[in-house]
Design an enzyme around this catalytic site. Structure first.
Site, short mmCIF file in Angstrom:
data_model
loop_
_atom_site.label_atom_id
_atom_site.label_comp_id
_atom_site.label_asym_id
_atom_site.label_seq_id
_atom_site.Cartn_x
_atom_site.Cartn_y
_atom_site.Cartn_z
N GLU A 240 0.92 -1.08 0.01
CA GLU A 240 0.08 0.25 0.09
C GLU A 240 0.83 1.41 -0.32
O GLU A 240 1.86 1.42 0.89
CB GLU A 240 -0.59 -0.21 1.46
CG GLU A 240 -1.87 1.41 1.17
CD GLU A 240 -2.75 1.15 2.33
OE1 GLU A 240 -3.27 1.99 3.13
OE2 GLU A 240 -3.27 -0.52 2.95
N GLU A 266 -5.13 6.57 -0.72
CA GLU A 266 -6.30 6.69 0.27
C GLU A 266 -6.07 8.43 -0.10
O GLU A 266 -6.87 9.73 0.62
CB GLU A 266 -5.46 6.66 1.38
CG GLU A 266 -4.89 7.23 2.55
CD GLU A 266 -4.32 6.84 3.36
OE1 GLU A 266 -4.15 7.16 4.49
OE2 GLU A 266 -3.87 5.79 3.94
N HIS A 316 -10.18 3.14 2.90
CA HIS A 316 -9.85 2.95 4.10
C HIS A 316 -9.97 3.65 5.13
O HIS A 316 -11.37 4.36 4.85
CB HIS A 316 -8.26 4.71 3.79
CG HIS A 316 -7.79 5.40 4.95
ND1 HIS A 316 -7.91 6.47 4.92
CD2 HIS A 316 -6.87 4.46 5.08
CE1 HIS A 316 -7.20 6.84 6.12
NE2 HIS A 316 -6.39 5.19 6.27
N GLU A 336 -11.11 -1.98 5.77
CA GLU A 336 -10.49 -2.03 6.54
C GLU A 336 -11.01 -1.44 8.20
O GLU A 336 -12.33 -0.85 8.44
CB GLU A 336 -9.56 -0.40 6.60
CG GLU A 336 -8.24 0.04 7.79
CD GLU A 336 -7.53 0.70 7.38
OE1 GLU A 336 -5.98 0.59 7.10
OE2 GLU A 336 -7.53 1.05 6.01
#
Length: 390
Positions: A240, A266, A316, A336
């Protein structure tokens, strides 16, 4: 129904925090070795809450966590005058009005985060007005429950890392994320330390658990190219944010170079930003955050675009504004989840500010069909530990 008022407040945490740790995670500031606290940009201890009220008394709650003390005056001075008096169900027109009137300076970063806060509140209003959860307005339930990954493994001594990974395994998680703590400035010794981290987690959780690994923009293309072959034996689900978000060419190069999927987004914004990533074949997984990307209105467009490219979207941070989109989209397979803990990085503040966020059971989170809107309310449980900026 018309929008009567918009109230934005910044909640700055003044309560106890975990002691800062060096090499907690890689960071974009790592490149400036010796020029300050490289982890300062990784920690944020304040949050913006935006309450939009209609003339019949419905209050929608939105939020953003990017530089809240800058987002607040943007909402108060530039966005609220555009939105007050509008029908909250005209959400697309309101979004376009906010976007186009601020496009000279607001199309990415804090300007878009401020737009996101209002947009999220509007969707909360719409759900409350019709008595339906937001995910029902977005298309309805696409899964019985949302599989979530535990996102709390930071760089730390190997024995405590192993114990934490074992705890998540015992709690039923079959996916977890690890942050690397070292980058280019740390050379070969740092590479070995990063490998020690992922080897430790893999040995604890076995072969049937997905391990996601994150660099938080702290690597370079050259460093990532040298690290990727070393990581292959551990079979990470993705790597990531290996490089700066503006380095789209670097993302594309790394994705072509390695069998390890590359994730990001993100720190990307709007439909246009993600079209660039998709056209460049830069990411294997999209990870926008709804309270940054432009709100639910923008996020749903990105979901549809990504589905056409067959690139999954895994927002995210979890949190309710993201869970509703995940529930309503087949192309959002998992979410997440930040385990509840003492305030450290800052993501934890969501639990200190709001009530209603569901907790996972054996690695799954569910949303109720009978709770209208987003399903969260402001909590007063920890109010004494916040400085509130009106």
């Amino acid at each position: 129904m018309k929008i009567k008022s918009i109230r934005s407040r910044v909640f700055r945490w003044t309560g106890p925090t975990a002691a800062p740790r060096s090499n907690l995670s890689a960071s974009a500031m790592d490149a400036l070795s010796g020029l300050g606290d490289s982890m300062s940009s990784f920690r944020f201890h304040e949050w913006l809450v935006c309450e939009v009220e209609t003339d019949d008394g419905i209050v929608g709650i939105g939020n953003c966590a990017l530089a809240p003390r800058i987002a607040k005056p943007i909402i108060d001075a530039y966005l609220a005058p555009l939105v007050i008096g509008c029908d909250p169900f005209d959400v697309e027109a309101i979004w376009q009005k906010m976007y186009r009137s601020t496009i000279a300076w607001g199309r990415k970063g804090i300007g878009m985060a401020a737009i996101s806060a209002i947009d999220i509140a509007l969707w909360d209003i719409m759900g409350k007005a019709v008595g339906k959860p937001v995910f029902k307005l977005l298309g309805g339930r696409t899964k019985e429950a949302i599989p979530v990954y535990a996102s709390k493994l930071y760089s730390q001594p190997l024995d405590s890392l192993a114990a934490e990974a074992k705890r998540y395994l015992d709690e039923g998680f079959t996916m977890m994320k690890l942050r690397f703590g070292w980058g280019p400035r740390d050379g070969a010794a740092g590479m070995r330390k990063n490998i020690d981290l992922i080897r430790t987690v893999r040995e604890v959780v076995g072969d049937d658990v997905d391990i996601m690994i994150e660099c938080y923009m702290g690597w370079t293309t050259d460093y990532a190219e040298r690290m990727l072959p070393r990581l292959e034996e551990f079979r990470p689900r993705w790597l990531e944010e290996p490089v700066l978000p503006d380095d789209i060419a670097g993302y594309s190069f790394l994705r072509r170079k390695s069998p390890i999927p590359i994730s990001g987004g993100e720190h990307e914004f709007t439909l246009f930003g993600f079209k660039q990533l998709l056209d460049a074949e830069a990411v294997s997984v999209i990870q926008y955050d709804t309270n940054r990307v432009g709100g639910i209105t923008a996020a749903q467009k990105i979901n549809m675009l990504a589905e056409a490219y067959q690139v999954p979207v895994i927002p995210h941070a979890g949190q309710m504004h993201n869970y509703h989109l995940t529930m309503a989209n087949l192309n959002c397979p998992i979410s997440e989840f930040f385990p509840v803990n003492e305030v450290e990085v800052g993501n934890e503040l969501f639990y200190y500010l709001f009530e209603g966020d569901p907790l996972p059971e054996r690695g799954f989170i569910n949303l109720r069909d009978d709770v209208p809107g987003l399903g969260i309310t402001l909590s007063d449980k920890y109010l004494s530990s916040f400085e509130v900026i009106e």
